[in-house]
Design a protein around this motif. Structure first.
Motif, PDB file in Angstrom:
ATOM      1  N   THR A  12       1.031  -1.183  -0.089  1.00 21.45           N
ATOM      2  CA  THR A  12       0.075   0.030  -0.026  1.00 21.45           C
ATOM      3  C   THR A  12       1.042   1.430   0.082  1.00 21.45           C
ATOM      4  N   CYS A  13       0.752   2.335  -0.855  1.00 23.07           N
ATOM      5  CA  CYS A  13       1.466   3.364  -0.698  1.00 23.07           C
ATOM      6  C   CYS A  13       0.912   4.119   0.335  1.00 23.07           C
ATOM      7  N   VAL A  14       2.141   4.779   1.079  1.00 26.87           N
ATOM      8  CA  VAL A  14       1.737   5.437   2.375  1.00 26.87           C
ATOM      9  C   VAL A  14       1.101   6.691   2.152  1.00 26.87           C
ATOM     10  N   ALA A  15       1.229   7.309   0.763  1.00 27.02           N
ATOM     11  CA  ALA A  15       0.853   8.720   0.514  1.00 27.02           C
ATOM     12  C   ALA A  15      -0.681   8.564   0.210  1.00 27.02           C
ATOM     13  N   CYS A  16      -1.141   7.781  -0.884  1.00 25.77           N
ATOM     14  CA  CYS A  16      -2.329   7.802  -1.396  1.00 25.77           C
ATOM     15  C   CYS A  16      -3.268   6.588  -0.928  1.00 25.77           C
ATOM     16  N   GLY A  17      -2.588   5.672  -0.359  1.00 26.78           N
ATOM     17  CA  GLY A  17      -3.283   4.521  -0.079  1.00 26.78           C
ATOM     18  C   GLY A  17      -3.657   3.555  -0.998  1.00 26.78           C
ATOM     19  N   ILE A  50       5.508   3.626  -1.590  1.00 25.55           N
ATOM     20  CA  ILE A  50       5.321   4.775  -2.058  1.00 25.55           C
ATOM     21  C   ILE A  50       4.941   4.604  -3.809  1.00 25.55           C
ATOM     22  N   CYS A  51       3.857   5.066  -4.344  1.00 25.80           N
ATOM     23  CA  CYS A  51       4.094   5.124  -5.749  1.00 25.80           C
ATOM     24  C   CYS A  51       5.218   5.957  -6.553  1.00 25.80           C
ATOM     25  N   PRO A  52       5.609   5.593  -7.598  1.00 25.88           N
ATOM     26  CA  PRO A  52       6.617   6.420  -8.178  1.00 25.88           C
ATOM     27  C   PRO A  52       6.100   7.691  -8.955  1.00 25.88           C
ATOM     28  N   ARG A  53       5.297   8.424  -8.382  1.00 28.32           N
ATOM     29  CA  ARG A  53       4.770   9.858  -8.664  1.00 28.32           C
ATOM     30  C   ARG A  53       5.092  10.719  -7.666  1.00 28.32           C
ATOM     31  N   GLN A  54       5.304  11.981  -8.445  1.00 29.24           N
ATOM     32  CA  GLN A  54       5.703  13.165  -7.677  1.00 29.24           C
ATOM     33  C   GLN A  54       4.578  13.391  -6.812  1.00 29.24           C
ATOM     34  N   GLU A  55       3.364  13.329  -7.050  1.00 32.23           N
ATOM     35  CA  GLU A  55       2.165  13.714  -6.202  1.00 32.23           C
ATOM     36  C   GLU A  55       2.245  12.946  -4.922  1.00 32.23           C
ATOM     37  N   CYS A  56       2.713  11.805  -5.041  1.00 34.56           N
ATOM     38  CA  CYS A  56       2.720  11.060  -3.699  1.00 34.56           C
ATOM     39  C   CYS A  56       3.876  11.583  -2.977  1.00 34.56           C
ATOM     40  N   LEU A  57       4.955  11.888  -3.595  1.00 36.86           N
ATOM     41  CA  LEU A  57       5.969  12.175  -2.906  1.00 36.86           C
ATOM     42  C   LEU A  57       5.748  13.496  -2.090  1.00 36.86           C
TER      43      LEU A  57
HETATM   44 ZN   LIG Z   1       0.493   6.971  -3.944  1.00 31.89          ZN
END
Ligand SMILES: [Zn+2]
Length: 88
Positions: A12-17, A50-57
């Motif tokens: 699970t991505c810790v940023a967006c779930g 975490i997703c490899p997306r800048q938004e999640c970072l």
């Molecule tokens: Zn994410």
């Protein structure tokens, strides 16, 4: 470990779930007092995905509760390594 190609570990991505296959997310882990990318998933200890997306970072960076990921409070400098998506 054998890979039979059927049971991808789900993380699970810790940023967006978002839930995704482990290989579609980036792992990071704590080393000392800093979080580092752990792209080979070899670092010992507690890690997170975490997703490899800048938004999640960015979302992670803004998250004041991110200390819960490693069950301890870390200074902002601890997250410096995680401000950009690593190049592979
Ligand atoms: Zn994410």
């Amino acid at each position: 470990l054998t890979d039979r190609g059927s049971r991808e570990p789900i993380r699970t991505c810790v940023a967006c779930g978002r839930k995704a296959s482990q290989k579609d997310l980036l792992r990071f882990a704590l080393s000392g007092d800093r979080a580092f990318w752990d792209l080979d998933r070899r670092m010992p200890g507690r890690g997170a995905y975490i997703c490899p997306r800048q938004e999640c970072l960015e979302a992670l960076k803004r998250d004041r509760k991110k200390g819960r990921i490693f069950r301890r409070q870390l200074g902002e400098e601890a997250w410096a390594e995680l401000t950009s998506i690593p190049k592979d």
